[in-house]
Design an enzyme around this catalytic site. Structure first.
Site, PDB file in Angstrom:
ATOM      1  N   LYS A   1       4.516   2.175   8.699  1.00 15.27           N
ATOM      2  CA  LYS A   1       3.265   3.017   9.003  1.00 15.27           C
ATOM      3  C   LYS A   1       2.124   2.064   9.078  1.00 15.27           C
ATOM      4  CE  LYS A   1       3.158   7.095   7.127  1.00 15.27           C
ATOM      5  NZ  LYS A   1       2.799   7.946   6.220  1.00 15.27           N
TER       6      LYS A   1
ATOM      7  N   SER B   1      -7.587   5.264   3.735  1.00 13.32           N
ATOM      8  CA  SER B   1      -7.403   4.485   2.377  1.00 13.32           C
ATOM      9  C   SER B   1      -7.775   2.893   2.759  1.00 13.32           C
ATOM     10  CB  SER B   1      -6.079   4.520   1.933  1.00 13.32           C
ATOM     11  OG  SER B   1      -5.825   5.747   1.265  1.00 13.32           O
TER      12      SER B   1
ATOM     13  N   LYS C   1       0.740  -1.354  -0.086  1.00 14.38           N
ATOM     14  CA  LYS C   1      -0.080   0.017  -0.035  1.00 14.38           C
ATOM     15  C   LYS C   1       0.767   1.213  -0.008  1.00 14.38           C
ATOM     16  CE  LYS C   1      -4.244   1.944   0.298  1.00 14.38           C
ATOM     17  NZ  LYS C   1      -3.700   2.998  -0.610  1.00 14.38           N
TER      18      LYS C   1
ATOM     19  N   LYS D   1       5.565   2.287  -2.824  1.00 10.20           N
ATOM     20  CA  LYS D   1       5.224   3.814  -3.208  1.00 10.20           C
ATOM     21  C   LYS D   1       5.476   3.786  -4.710  1.00 10.20           C
ATOM     22  CE  LYS D   1       4.382   7.769  -1.012  1.00 10.20           C
ATOM     23  NZ  LYS D   1       3.294   7.796   0.194  1.00 10.20           N
TER      24      LYS D   1
END
Length: 413
Positions: free
Chosen positions: A90, A346, A66, A102
């Site tokens: 995170k 999200s 993610k 990312k």
């Protein structure tokens, strides 16, 4: 120090305390996959330009990767690797069933027309689709990308596979499978961590003063929510062009409207113009860095007067500056905690898309606040247990969860 090297240094501090075997530590330092794509885009004048894009998956032990996608002229592999690395910790710290990823394209989106931007987005997403999917890797907005671009990504993927797949990206428009509360989510998470930090330090939020560096989405909502819901006085705000200061407090709603209409804050009539970096030296209780990486370094860390720093973006404080701030007993709420509200909502969007059942705004806010509060408490308790700063504590929690997943799953084959 490169951004990835900087990220590793924070990780290494936690690993040393935890006593993790070096072979596992090395596994966790390295990204799982790095994809570099060079792709052509047809420009409006009929010419063709070649752009470079990236997608990095750092770790998927706890679930699908993610992480956002950014468009920026200085985007590079080192930056994307670092950001993917941070996303792993995170999502783990927030106990989400995700890993970290990312992406980015090396481009100045302001130099492109709307049609060129759409063509670039479609081609880039088609190029990285070999890594993407609702059970594999779920992108989201980041610097210079937005819900409209996420809609283009979703459509591109859906057209390529032959049916609509809402859950392939998050941060979409609400009327196209997006989640209510997503726009404010990162800022709301920052606000919750500020509130909890103030409680721990005995600071009354209604009397607290705040300075915000960076006035994009995160800075705007952090300032607005700290002001409206906590009663904090926002006395200084800056963006890339300059800053504005009012010791009696800025009208944040009016400042937001001014920023949207003019593109800058320093011409706002409700305050005194200051330099863009002057916010770091303000005599405030709370500082929120919400611009880009490496904003606070060993050169300006000693000038900071704030008691609390809540990192609205990833990596705003260098390791050298971190040491200075820790020695001065400034409470730094680390990025993997402070700005985790965005990826948490999200996650809510992804769940809603997979179930085709959507939540109310009140449910989004209530669940986010509960999870952010719990994550702050766990981090604070861990910091006290080990006698470390909040950043190291957050890494200890996050690394432990990923290590548990790796050891229980085993090393394939």
């Amino acid at each position: 120090m490169g951004l990835f090297e900087m990220a590793i240094s924070n990780f290494n501090r936690a690993v040393a305390i935890m006593g993790i075997d070096e072979e596992y530590a090395e596994m966790l330092r390295r990204p799982k996959r790095c994809l570099i794509v060079d792709f052509p885009v047809l420009m409006d004048d009929g010419s063709v330009k070649v752009f470079t894009g990236y997608r990095v998956q750092h770790n998927t032990a706890r679930g699908p990767a993610k992480g956002g996608i950014r468009y920026h002229p200085e985007t590079n592999l080192d930056e994307v690797k670092a950001l993917a690395f941070w996303m792993t910790w995170k999502t783990s710290l927030m106990d989400l069933p995700f890993g970290g990823a990312k992406g980015g394209v090396r481009v100045d989106p302001k130099s492109l027309s709307e049609k060129e931007l759409r063509r670039l987005s479609r081609r880039y997403f088609s190029e990285i689709q070999i890594m993407i999917g609702p059970q594999h890797d779920i992108p989201a907005p980041d610097v210079n990308t937005n819900p409209d671009i996420m809609a283009v990504y979703m459509d591109t993927y859906s057209m390529n596979i032959g049916h609509t797949e809402l859950g392939v990206v998050t941060g979409k428009p609400v009327r196209l499978g997006g989640s209510k509360g997503r726009e404010e989510a990162t800022g709301r998470g920052v606000m919750v961590t500020v509130r909890e930090a103030c409680r721990e330090l005995g600071i009354e939020t209604s009397k607290a003063t705040v300075a915000v560096q960076g006035f994009g989405n995160v800075g705007m909502y952090s300032a607005l929510l700290c002001n409206h819901e906590l009663g904090c006085k926002i006395i200084a705000v800056s963006d890339s062009k300059g800053g504005i200061f009012n010791p009696n407090g800025l009208n944040i709603q009016e400042l937001i409207e001014h920023k949207k209409s003019t593109g800058k804050v320093d011409s706002f009539p409700g305050g005194e113009r200051i330099g863009k970096d002057d916010v770091f030296e303000m005599d405030v209780d709370i500082l929120i860095p919400a611009a880009l990486e490496n904003a606070i370094t060993e050169d300006n860390a000693h000038k900071i007067k704030a008691k609390i720093i809540s990192e609205g973006v990833n990596g705003p404080i260098t390791p050298e500056a971190d040491k200075i701030l820790n020695q001065r007993r400034v409470m730094v709420i680390p990025d993997i905690l402070a700005n985790a509200g965005g990826v948490t909502v999200s996650y809510f969007e992804w769940v809603q898309d997979l179930q085709a059942f959507f939540w109310s705004l009140e449910q989004i806010r209530e669940t986010l606040e509960s999870m952010m509060t719990e994550a702050f408490k766990e981090t604070l308790d861990t910091a006290k247990k080990y006698g470390v700063d909040l950043r190291t504590a957050a890494y200890i929690i996050a690394i432990d969860r990923v290590m548990y997943a790796i050891k229980k799953r085993g090393i394939y084959p």
